[in-house]
Design a protein around this motif. Sequence first.
Motif, short mmCIF file in Angstrom:
data_model
loop_
_atom_site.label_atom_id
_atom_site.label_comp_id
_atom_site.label_asym_id
_atom_site.label_seq_id
_atom_site.Cartn_x
_atom_site.Cartn_y
_atom_site.Cartn_z
N PRO A 178 64.61 57.61 -12.41
CA PRO A 178 65.70 58.58 -12.35
C PRO A 178 66.61 58.51 -13.57
N GLN A 179 66.98 59.69 -14.07
CA GLN A 179 67.92 59.81 -15.17
C GLN A 179 68.94 60.86 -14.75
N ASN A 180 70.15 60.44 -14.55
CA ASN A 180 71.18 61.35 -14.04
C ASN A 180 72.42 61.26 -14.93
N PRO A 181 72.67 62.31 -15.73
CA PRO A 181 71.89 63.53 -15.87
C PRO A 181 70.61 63.29 -16.66
N PRO A 182 69.68 64.25 -16.71
CA PRO A 182 68.45 64.08 -17.48
C PRO A 182 68.75 63.71 -18.93
N GLN A 183 67.98 62.78 -19.47
CA GLN A 183 68.22 62.26 -20.80
C GLN A 183 66.96 62.31 -21.64
N THR A 184 67.14 62.10 -22.94
CA THR A 184 66.01 61.99 -23.86
C THR A 184 65.70 60.54 -24.18
N HIS A 185 66.60 59.60 -23.79
CA HIS A 185 66.45 58.19 -24.11
C HIS A 185 66.71 57.34 -22.87
N LEU A 186 66.18 56.13 -22.89
CA LEU A 186 66.55 55.09 -21.93
C LEU A 186 67.09 53.89 -22.70
N THR A 187 68.15 53.29 -22.18
CA THR A 187 68.65 52.06 -22.76
C THR A 187 67.83 50.89 -22.22
N LEU A 188 67.15 50.21 -23.12
CA LEU A 188 66.27 49.11 -22.74
C LEU A 188 66.69 47.83 -23.47
N TYR A 189 66.22 46.69 -22.95
CA TYR A 189 66.67 45.39 -23.44
C TYR A 189 65.47 44.49 -23.72
N ARG A 190 65.67 43.62 -24.70
CA ARG A 190 64.62 42.66 -25.05
C ARG A 190 65.28 41.32 -25.38
N GLY A 191 64.82 40.26 -24.74
CA GLY A 191 65.35 38.94 -25.02
C GLY A 191 64.71 38.34 -26.25
N VAL A 192 65.52 37.81 -27.17
CA VAL A 192 65.01 37.21 -28.40
C VAL A 192 65.73 35.89 -28.64
N ASN A 193 65.06 34.98 -29.33
CA ASN A 193 65.68 33.71 -29.71
C ASN A 193 66.17 33.72 -31.16
N ARG A 194 65.42 34.39 -32.03
CA ARG A 194 65.77 34.40 -33.45
C ARG A 194 65.48 35.78 -34.02
N MET A 195 66.47 36.39 -34.66
CA MET A 195 66.22 37.65 -35.33
C MET A 195 65.32 37.47 -36.55
N SER A 196 65.20 36.23 -37.01
CA SER A 196 64.30 35.97 -38.15
C SER A 196 62.85 36.23 -37.78
N ASP A 197 62.56 36.29 -36.47
CA ASP A 197 61.21 36.63 -36.04
C ASP A 197 60.93 38.12 -36.13
N HIS A 198 61.96 38.91 -36.44
CA HIS A 198 61.81 40.36 -36.51
C HIS A 198 62.04 40.83 -37.95
#
Length: 302
Positions: A206-226
């Motif tokens: 469900p997206q209320n109101p309808p959206q073009t995006h979803l806010t998603l999350y990712r757990g990371v330990n080091r940004m140096s890995d990205h």
Amino acid sequence: MKSENMTVPDAAQTCDKSHVLCRGDDKASLPRDARLPINRCNLPAVVLGSLSYQKYPIPLLLDGVAELHRDLFDRLNATPPEALGAVFADYLTVHFRLERPEEMGLRAGFGGDRKNRAKANYIRMIRGWSFDSDSREGAVLKGWVESRFGLPPRYHGQALRDFSGEAYRRYLEMRSHGLYGTGALEAQFDLVYAFCQLQLALGYPPQNPPQTHLTLYRGVNRMSDHEVLSKGEGGRHIILLNNLNSFSRSRERAGEFGDYIMTADIPLTKIFFHCGLLPGVLKGEDEYLVIGGVVEVTLSTL
């Protein structure tokens, strides 16, 4: 269900907008070594992998899927929402002869490995990814993204930067072994992506109101890995994601996988699969499989 909800947008109409997405500075662009010159969808990799696309997405249409599988979409048109998953799974089982591999060319007497590979369908590949994204199943899924969207993997067990290097050859070997003796796995993934997009267009999750995006999350330990392309204020980073990635819709669950939380607004068009799409395929973590490219994220502590 109204039939127009299931209509696939015209590729010509979406391509007319592609010039809008190409504008932006170099930091927002997809690096040259992170894209292929050709792919199998309506937008080139340099566009769909850009930061501009993250902000202003338009539909991604895989070549020939709507035309070759019109019968599936007609059936979905006539199906109530609660039964869509069952109709979809039944269609793939019959179309790809998942329960009768001999009808797809498997012959008796070729050994146990060939017989086992015949059971390697889209469900087993996605489950294999959830256990280990650097597995053989992960290589097959990353290879599908590379083929369809023109985004080569940036990591598989180790960084992939040299297409002639040992690490990339190892990825190609795992990918080819994963595809060998199977029933058109990449064509199965095409339909999984198309079905996911239809469900998202119908408002699930469900997206209320309808959206073009979803806010998603990712757990990371080091940004140096990205691969960080630039840094801004307030923990904002522009990064280059791997070509396929696991995110979660739950910030709390994402926090179980790292000391920092990476938050991103992901276009619905970049979601290949999510745990609620086909009940029983993925369990836990509220997992979303997200197609990569350049994205802006916000890094924060738990």
